[in-house]
Scaffold this motif. Sequence first.
Motif, PDB file in Angstrom:
ATOM      1  N   THR A  58      -0.432  11.202   3.831  1.00 36.46           N
ATOM      2  CA  THR A  58      -2.007  11.362   4.310  1.00 36.46           C
ATOM      3  C   THR A  58      -2.656   9.834   4.252  1.00 36.46           C
ATOM      4  OG1 THR A  58      -2.613  12.003   1.995  1.00 36.46           O
ATOM      5  CG2 THR A  58      -1.850  13.730   3.654  1.00 36.46           C
ATOM      6  N   PHE A  59      -2.062   8.931   3.412  1.00 38.08           N
ATOM      7  CA  PHE A  59      -2.863   7.930   3.384  1.00 38.08           C
ATOM      8  C   PHE A  59      -1.898   6.536   3.710  1.00 38.08           C
ATOM      9  CE2 PHE A  59      -5.117   4.413   1.110  1.00 38.08           C
ATOM     10  CZ  PHE A  59      -6.711   4.525   1.857  1.00 38.08           C
ATOM     11  N   THR A  60      -1.796   6.226   5.010  1.00 35.56           N
ATOM     12  CA  THR A  60      -0.839   5.061   5.257  1.00 35.56           C
ATOM     13  C   THR A  60      -1.818   3.857   5.734  1.00 35.56           C
ATOM     14  OG1 THR A  60      -0.991   5.992   7.526  1.00 35.56           O
ATOM     15  CG2 THR A  60       0.566   6.772   5.909  1.00 35.56           C
ATOM     16  N   MET A  61      -0.984   2.707   5.700  1.00 36.38           N
ATOM     17  CA  MET A  61      -1.395   1.490   6.469  1.00 36.38           C
ATOM     18  C   MET A  61      -1.511   1.963   7.935  1.00 36.38           C
ATOM     19  SD  MET A  61      -2.270  -1.789   5.902  1.00 36.38           S
ATOM     20  CE  MET A  61      -2.039  -3.179   6.205  1.00 36.38           C
ATOM     21  N   PRO A  62      -2.972   1.371   8.473  1.00 37.18           N
ATOM     22  CA  PRO A  62      -3.010   1.476   9.783  1.00 37.18           C
ATOM     23  C   PRO A  62      -2.112   0.534  10.733  1.00 37.18           C
ATOM     24  CG  PRO A  62      -5.038   0.896   8.828  1.00 37.18           C
ATOM     25  CD  PRO A  62      -4.222   1.360   7.828  1.00 37.18           C
ATOM     26  N   TRP A  63      -1.820   0.821  11.913  1.00 39.24           N
ATOM     27  CA  TRP A  63      -0.860   0.187  12.591  1.00 39.24           C
ATOM     28  C   TRP A  63       0.162  -1.015  11.844  1.00 39.24           C
ATOM     29  CZ3 TRP A  63      -6.532  -0.766  12.830  1.00 39.24           C
ATOM     30  CH2 TRP A  63      -7.232   0.441  13.877  1.00 39.24           C
ATOM     31  N   TYR A  64       0.593  -0.333  10.844  1.00 39.80           N
ATOM     32  CA  TYR A  64       1.824  -1.091  10.348  1.00 39.80           C
ATOM     33  C   TYR A  64       3.116  -1.370  11.519  1.00 39.80           C
ATOM     34  CZ  TYR A  64       6.481  -1.072   8.126  1.00 39.80           C
ATOM     35  OH  TYR A  64       7.673  -1.299   7.882  1.00 39.80           O
ATOM     36  N   PRO A  65       3.614  -2.399  11.505  1.00 40.09           N
ATOM     37  CA  PRO A  65       3.500  -3.548  10.308  1.00 40.09           C
ATOM     38  C   PRO A  65       2.620  -4.622  10.914  1.00 40.09           C
ATOM     39  CG  PRO A  65       5.518  -3.840  11.767  1.00 40.09           C
ATOM     40  CD  PRO A  65       4.889  -2.654  12.375  1.00 40.09           C
TER      41      PRO A  65
END
Length: 450
Positions: free
Chosen positions: A396-403
Amino acid sequence: MDEQQERKRGLKNRHVQLIALGGTIGTGLFLGSGKSIHLAGPSIVLAYLLTGIICFLLMRAMGELLLSDLKTHSFIDFIVKYLGEEVGFVTGWTYWICWITIAMADVTASGLYVKYWFPDIPQWLPGFVILLLLLFANLITVAMFGEMEFWFALIKIIAIVFLILVGVVMVVNGWKTPQGHASLLNLVNYGGFFPQKLTGFIKSFQMVTFGFIGIEMIGVTASETENPKVVIPKAINEIPLRIILFYVGSLTALMAIYPWNDISTAQSPFVQVFKNVGISFAAGIINFVVLTAAASACNSSIFSTGRMMFALTCKGKSKFAKKMSQVSNRMVPANAVKFSTFVIALAVLANFVVPNASLFQFISSVATTCFLFIWGAIIVAHLRYKKNKAGKEKTTFTMPWYPVTDYLVLLFLAFVCVVMCLEKTTLLALIAAVIWFVILAVIVKKMKKA
């Protein structure tokens, strides 16, 4: 986890929020903002905004790591897991020594701030007393640390909000100042938004980036945070935006009230503004705020160095490691906190016996330079995590626009390193930091062979 190494989750959401806020809003804003404004002019606001966005992305990457395994002690555990024990060793001890140095600077400075009211008091005494009080508070419970940091940070925030409100009132009313009238046009009427050209704007990033040091401290509080799955994402999403607001808001207010080239570099710009609105004892107010800022940074240093020492020794088998990785009956890593505070106290006393301001400032510059490496290690660990099986699971909590965003942060950190090469003092600090890492790398190799 061993029962002797289990710590209590006593930090609430408001504690975690203010810990990171208090760690990044310090004496640099209250005392040194005049110098940073003269370096870049009104464009310093844009520099803080861009750096704040990068720090937000850094926090998102770290937050995703922290929530992937709530049993970890700190972000160092993830660096060890994904980059290896050698990199973890170098990063962990670098982080420890950096915060020790920051504490040395702040405890030393607190003695000078107290002498403003009591000029005859020995300079070493106030800092030493403050250090002892903070040590006892940190030994009681983690909630006590959180509570102290909450109030320390609140004092700084009240001062900043008051300045912004004063700025709004003065601009709306076109308040007459010794330099003219308060107006938003002051941001562009004196050489434009980039009066020091692109060179001044670029050079300001070194100082601005170091203003955000401490924002990663949430990564040390994770194992002692109450309901981390809710608190950590909330804190990470809100803190960078608030910091940007406080920095951008206060600096915009200062330059709207006074033209940027009329803002004092000899005294705090906050004092200049408050005196102009009729608060004659403004210097005393700011001195109190700055004293609490120094105490806040020292409080954060004791907390973070104690936890980092605990994390670095929790798997060790030596007598020292076993001693440092124990927790007290109050579920606090007391031995690690005491040891770190003892090192700070020795350094401070030595600094008073053999004062050498230029050497001390240089060491502080090296320490802050090392944070570029620490932040970079967090991002690289996140990249490795995302390529790992665990990183491919939906969360539910991810790095936006990875990588893309990870590489954007790394590119920014590299840019700051290049900027540091433009000035002799910061270039020497950068070289010294590289030497420090080489020394630690050699120590790691010798330890592996032993």
